[in-house]
Write an enzyme that holds these catalytic residues in place. Structure first.
Site, PDB file in Angstrom:
ATOM      1  N   ASP A  67      48.394  50.990  50.173  1.00 41.35           N
ATOM      2  CA  ASP A  67      48.488  52.229  49.393  1.00 41.35           C
ATOM      3  C   ASP A  67      48.127  53.375  50.328  1.00 41.35           C
ATOM      4  OD1 ASP A  67      47.678  54.466  47.747  1.00 41.35           O
ATOM      5  OD2 ASP A  67      47.739  53.080  46.043  1.00 41.35           O
ATOM      6  N   ASP A  77      54.383  42.017  38.733  1.00 42.63           N
ATOM      7  CA  ASP A  77      53.013  42.201  39.203  1.00 42.63           C
ATOM      8  C   ASP A  77      52.095  41.248  38.440  1.00 42.63           C
ATOM      9  OD1 ASP A  77      50.611  43.088  40.148  1.00 42.63           O
ATOM     10  OD2 ASP A  77      50.959  45.218  39.716  1.00 42.63           O
ATOM     11  N   GLU A 125      53.872  40.321  42.929  1.00 47.18           N
ATOM     12  CA  GLU A 125      52.788  41.103  43.531  1.00 47.18           C
ATOM     13  C   GLU A 125      51.418  40.589  43.112  1.00 47.18           C
ATOM     14  OE1 GLU A 125      53.513  45.276  43.172  1.00 47.18           O
ATOM     15  OE2 GLU A 125      51.466  45.702  42.527  1.00 47.18           O
ATOM     16  N   HIS A 139      48.920  41.131  39.135  1.00 49.30           N
ATOM     17  CA  HIS A 139      47.684  41.916  39.009  1.00 49.30           C
ATOM     18  C   HIS A 139      46.432  41.057  39.217  1.00 49.30           C
ATOM     19  CE1 HIS A 139      46.181  45.899  37.325  1.00 49.30           C
ATOM     20  NE2 HIS A 139      47.326  46.231  37.895  1.00 49.30           N
ATOM     21  N   HIS A 147      52.262  50.692  47.814  1.00 50.27           N
ATOM     22  CA  HIS A 147      51.764  50.836  46.441  1.00 50.27           C
ATOM     23  C   HIS A 147      51.601  52.328  46.161  1.00 50.27           C
ATOM     24  CE1 HIS A 147      48.083  50.753  43.701  1.00 50.27           C
ATOM     25  NE2 HIS A 147      48.860  49.886  43.079  1.00 50.27           N
ATOM     26  N   GLU A 188      47.544  46.293  47.753  1.00 47.89           N
ATOM     27  CA  GLU A 188      46.985  47.534  47.209  1.00 47.89           C
ATOM     28  C   GLU A 188      45.460  47.543  47.252  1.00 47.89           C
ATOM     29  OE1 GLU A 188      48.926  46.317  43.487  1.00 47.89           O
ATOM     30  OE2 GLU A 188      47.268  47.290  42.471  1.00 47.89           O
TER      31      GLU A 188
HETATM   32 MG   LIG Z   1      49.865  46.051  41.515  1.00 44.53          MG
END
Ligand SMILES: [Mg+2]
Length: 381
Positions: A257, A183, A209, A185, A284, A235
């Site tokens: 998500d 990830d 991700e 982020h 997610h 997400e």
């Molecule tokens: Mg994430």
């Protein structure tokens, strides 16, 4: 059957649940939450609930239209998450009313087990070897880790090497038959993401991700074209209209998500949209049990499903964990890294209402950390 009451519960570690009650005694549970903004979503749920009182809970598609579009202004994390939680609860009631699990109402199962992955390493990835070993011993066949902690806009040679060495160490423990997802982020700039992706490619991550922040989605296409690493994102996207451009850009994995992207009703549509791009679904879910139950119901009936995130033992779950609010934890007993399909009605879990009501009395005030670079300027978390 009519809806008579909608309640919300702010429960540790950082979740918000909702409960819809009908005049026939059927009850449905949902998880409408934005991490770090739970109280804001709670207020949104309370306003949207006005549209549901006195209505037939089984008209889910119509409620979804009214809840998402009836206020004229629509979308975004707060409203879409409020709708998502209410949508979970409506599907839960529908399943209980028809005596069927939600995946049966959505066309029936296409699989009997769902592969799940476990988190390792925390926000600032550390103790990775120890944690990946523990997750393998617990039966998991895939893990996810952060690509970096606080990072400079363009990572230095040392920071780039450290990011690659961390993933290499995890790959070494996993061997070639298990998977690691990484990830980013949204912490790297496009230049940083390009540099690190290039060096991670030989380690064959399952996916990377959020290689870019959502607002840099217009730069995803050249990034996807320049790497062999499957890219994942979603997400922080809230509906199918926001997934269309990232799927068109060439992402391999869509990660809506269930608690943010309009609930079961919308994520099923996002999965179908992803299928037209040859992309797979990996919802997610670093959240609570209701969000995971909703995710699993979608996974059981979605052909292009890849893998499911879940939060057991995740670094955020301090005062309570995934199993804390369930009467029976069996639905989340993962065997060999897989959840197994049950035929329980609705979302397939039995929420411990007394525990939820008790937890709501203390509530929580969880907030995302605010990070700074060494020079004092804001850093992406
Ligand atoms: Mg994430």
């Amino acid at each position: 059957m009519k809806i008579v009451r909608v309640e919300t519960f702010l429960v540790p570690p950082r979740w918000l649940f909702c409960r819809i009650e009908t005049d026939e005694g059927l009850v449905g549970w949902g998880e409408p939450v934005v991490e770090g903004r739970a109280e804001v979503v709670r207020a949104a749920v309370e306003v949207l609930a006005e549209q549901l009182i006195g209505q037939d809970p089984l008209r889910i598609q119509d409620h979804w239209q009214v809840l998402t579009k009836g206020g004229f202004y629509r979308g975004g994390p707060v409203l879409s998450s409020a709708v998502a939680g209410l949508d979970h609860a409506l599907w839960d009631i529908a399943g209980k009313a028809y005596g069927a699990p939600v995946h049966a109402l959505l066309g029936g199962a296409v699989r009997d087990t769902v592969r799940v992955y476990a988190w390792i390493g925390g926000d600032e990835p550390a103790r990775l070897t120890e944690q990946v070993t523990a997750q393998i011993e617990a039966g998991f066949t895939a893990v996810k880790m952060n690509g970096a902690g606080r990072t400079d806009p363009i990572p230095s040679a040392a920071a780039t090497a450290a990011a690659v060495e961390r993933v290499a160490a995890v790959r070494e423990v996993l061997g070639p038959d298990r998977d690691v997802a990484v990830d980013f982020h949204g912490r790297f700039t496009p230049a940083g993401a390009r540099r690190v992706l290039h060096e991670l490619a030989p380690l064959h991550p399952l996916f990377v991700e959020e290689p870019l922040l959502p607002e840099l989605g217009h730069l995803l296409a050249p990034l996807a074209a320049a790497t062999s690493v499957p890219l994942a994102t979603g997400e922080r996207l809230y509906g199918r209209a926001e997934f269309l451009p990232v799927l068109s850009a060439g992402i391999a994995v869509a990660q809506p998500d269930l608690s943010h992207a309009g609930g079961i009703t919308e994520v099923v549509r996002i999965a179908a949209l992803a299928e037209t791009f040859g992309a797979q679904l990996a919802p997610h879910c670093p959240l609570g049990p209701i969000s995971l139950a909703a995710s699993l119901q979608v996974a059981f009936c979605t052909p292009n499903f890849l893998i499911q995130e879940q939060s057991l033992g995740i670094h955020y779950n301090k005062e309570a964990d995934l199993l804390s609010y369930l009467v029976d934890t069996e639905p989340f007993r993962f065997v060999d890294g897989h959840a197994h399909r049950t035929t329980l009605p609705g979302l397939g879990i039995d929420v411990d209402e007394a525990a939820v009501r008790a937890a709501d009395r203390s509530g929580h005030a969880w907030r995302n950390p605010v990070w700074r670079h060494a020079d004092g300027s804001f850093a992406e978390w």
